[in-house]
Structures are given as structure tokens and as C-alpha cells.
Design a protein around this motif. Sequence first.
Motif, PDB file in Angstrom:
ATOM      1  N   GLU A 298       0.774  -1.064  -0.544  1.00 36.42           N
ATOM      2  CA  GLU A 298      -0.353  -0.259  -0.078  1.00 36.42           C
ATOM      3  C   GLU A 298       0.950   1.561   0.351  1.00 36.42           C
ATOM      4  O   GLU A 298       1.829   1.437   0.512  1.00 36.42           O
ATOM      5  N   LYS A 299       0.643   2.313  -1.065  1.00 36.45           N
ATOM      6  CA  LYS A 299       1.174   2.858  -1.089  1.00 36.45           C
ATOM      7  C   LYS A 299       0.453   4.508  -0.767  1.00 36.45           C
ATOM      8  O   LYS A 299      -0.731   4.816  -1.154  1.00 36.45           O
ATOM      9  N   GLU A 300       0.898   5.951  -0.481  1.00 37.63           N
ATOM     10  CA  GLU A 300      -0.189   7.265  -0.731  1.00 37.63           C
ATOM     11  C   GLU A 300       0.997   7.825  -1.031  1.00 37.63           C
ATOM     12  O   GLU A 300       2.198   7.902  -0.880  1.00 37.63           O
ATOM     13  N   THR A 301       0.262   8.854  -1.545  1.00 36.59           N
ATOM     14  CA  THR A 301       0.679  10.681  -2.035  1.00 36.59           C
ATOM     15  C   THR A 301       0.768  11.317  -1.639  1.00 36.59           C
ATOM     16  O   THR A 301      -0.261  11.615  -0.687  1.00 36.59           O
ATOM     17  N   ILE A 302       2.117  12.176  -1.333  1.00 31.13           N
ATOM     18  CA  ILE A 302       1.202  13.251  -0.752  1.00 31.13           C
ATOM     19  C   ILE A 302       2.779  14.045  -1.599  1.00 31.13           C
ATOM     20  O   ILE A 302       3.702  14.121  -1.765  1.00 31.13           O
ATOM     21  N   LEU A 303       2.193  15.512  -2.268  1.00 36.53           N
ATOM     22  CA  LEU A 303       2.452  16.043  -3.206  1.00 36.53           C
ATOM     23  C   LEU A 303       2.612  15.914  -3.578  1.00 36.53           C
ATOM     24  O   LEU A 303       4.165  16.254  -4.934  1.00 36.53           O
ATOM     25  N   GLY A 304       2.473  14.602  -4.574  1.00 37.87           N
ATOM     26  CA  GLY A 304       2.607  14.070  -5.526  1.00 37.87           C
ATOM     27  C   GLY A 304       3.508  13.244  -5.541  1.00 37.87           C
ATOM     28  O   GLY A 304       3.895  11.842  -6.553  1.00 37.87           O
ATOM     29  N   VAL A 305       3.995  12.951  -4.502  1.00 38.03           N
ATOM     30  CA  VAL A 305       5.347  11.548  -4.204  1.00 38.03           C
ATOM     31  C   VAL A 305       4.718  10.689  -3.789  1.00 38.03           C
ATOM     32  O   VAL A 305       4.236  10.841  -3.035  1.00 38.03           O
ATOM     33  N   GLN A 306       4.627   9.066  -4.061  1.00 42.63           N
ATOM     34  CA  GLN A 306       4.127   7.836  -3.675  1.00 42.63           C
ATOM     35  C   GLN A 306       5.269   7.473  -2.511  1.00 42.63           C
ATOM     36  O   GLN A 306       6.307   7.383  -2.564  1.00 42.63           O
ATOM     37  N   VAL A 307       4.671   7.032  -1.217  1.00 45.73           N
ATOM     38  CA  VAL A 307       5.064   6.620  -0.185  1.00 45.73           C
ATOM     39  C   VAL A 307       5.211   5.184   0.782  1.00 45.73           C
ATOM     40  O   VAL A 307       3.330   4.839   0.827  1.00 45.73           O
ATOM     41  N   CYS A 308       5.042   4.499   0.860  1.00 49.03           N
ATOM     42  CA  CYS A 308       4.978   3.324   1.511  1.00 49.03           C
ATOM     43  C   CYS A 308       4.679   3.630   2.952  1.00 49.03           C
ATOM     44  O   CYS A 308       5.059   4.016   3.880  1.00 49.03           O
ATOM     45  N   VAL A 309       3.014   2.746   3.084  1.00 49.76           N
ATOM     46  CA  VAL A 309       2.243   2.323   4.141  1.00 49.76           C
ATOM     47  C   VAL A 309       2.851   1.237   4.283  1.00 49.76           C
ATOM     48  O   VAL A 309       2.664   0.224   4.693  1.00 49.76           O
TER      49      VAL A 309
END
Length: 238
Positions: free
Chosen positions: A2-13
Motif C-alpha cells: 500500500e502507498k500514499e501520495t504526498i504532494l505527488g510523491v508516493q510513500v509506502c505505508v
Amino acid sequence: MEKETILGVQVCVTDYPQIKAAIKEDLEAQRKAFLVAINPEKILKARKDEALKNLLNNATYQIADGVGVVYASKLRGGKIRSRVTGIDSMKMLCELSDENGYRIFMYGAKEEILQKAKEKLIETYPNIQIAGTMNGYQKDKQAVVDAINESKADIVLVAMGSPRQENWIVENMNTVCAKVFQGVGGSFDVVSGTIPRAPQWMQKCGLEWLFRLLREPKRIGRQIHLVSFLFLALFSRH
Ligand code: UDP
């Protein structure tokens, strides 16, 4: 994952056990994987640099290295609750080597620091397989690739600072025989004992940035962006 997008950049949860299991699977399946550490500075740069944004988003695992990324996720109602730092992820890869015999190539930092870091890792992980090393100032690019291929490494740790290390990984990960690649920044300097890491309590309180700032006040220029980053992260939610 699962990933979240923060200001256009993906980050893994994710957390360490989950990402460790995912990378073990990648290694077993001989799949290429690229871990990149995400902090507010990189996200802000990526807003203005499409190539950097693509590079970060095309990595296999984007780990929430900076505490600012955790705050941003919270502000936006996201699920990321704790950091997965570059240095602790590097240690997790060392554990995988220690436990399963995977071969690690250490690329980057000054020769003396690199050798000290190697010794420390062998002290900490008695069964670790260090397949080879190359300092980060080798001018002959082909010599680096040849050394990694000859070492038959499974994992390459690249410690040359950002974005140099990420660019190297993207340019070489498909031609070098190793499978898993991580950009580890100044981690060899820390592991070798050349640069101290913040005490545990500061790490736990999310104050590692303050420790680094007090040690290297010139970092203020980099860290001041944290404030604008959090405003942007909050604002862009609405
Ligand atoms: N470095 C290198 N080759 C270079 C420039 C830098 O190997 O051409 C190494 C440097 O010796 C240090 C690391 O890259 O070990 C820089 O780490 P820094 O803390 O700047 O990285 P960050 O984690 O902040 O991205």
C-alpha cells in the motif's frame, strides 16, 4: 504494498517487518527492487523537477525516512504512523544477509570510512556476507559495474548522497547483476562511527533532524523547508 501520495510523491505505508518480508520475497524470486528514502526536502524538489518525481515514483519502495513525511500523512488523514529510516532499512538488509547468506556490495563514501563501516557491520552481523566494496570517488564507472558483477552481489548499498545515489541506481540497476538496491546517504559515515547518530530518545521523539541541525548548522537551509512542506501538505488536502 500500500502507498500514499504526498504532494505527488508516493510513500509506502509499511513497517520494518513488512518491508523486510517483501524484500526477502524479491530476493527469492530474483526480482529487481529499489528502495528510496523519502523526506520533505526530496518531495519539495520533486514538485519542481518532473524527472526526480518520476524517479522517486518508479522506485519499488519509497520509505518514510523523514519525520516530516509522517506528520504530513497525519495532517492529511493518511495511515503512515512511523518512520522507516534509511539507516534502519540498511540494517534490515544486513540482517537479511546475516540470516540468509545474501551477498552485499557496499558502494560509496571515502575509502577509510567505507572500510570502517564494513568492519562494524561484520562485528554486528557475524554471518553477514560482504561481497565487495568500492568507494564513492571512483571515476571509472565501468570499474564499479565490473566490481559489483564480479562480486556476485545480491544487494547493493549506495552511499553517495542524494540525488547522486538514486541516479546511479536508476542508470545501473538493470545492467548490474544484483537484485536489491538502496540509496543509503550518509549511513556508512554513521555506521563507521565517523558521524554520530542522535540518541535513542531524540529518534523516538522525532527530533533526529534537530540533532543533525545542531551538529551541522549549515543544514538549516535544507531543514527550513520542513515548515513550508507541512503547510503545503495540509493545504493541498483541501
Ligand atoms: N559521497 C560519495 N561520492 C561523492 C559524493 C559524496 O561517496 O561523489 C559520499 C560522502 O562521502 C558521504 C555521503 O556520500 O559518505 C554523503 O552523505 P550525505 O549525508 O550528504 O547524504 P544525505 O543522507 O544527506 O543524502
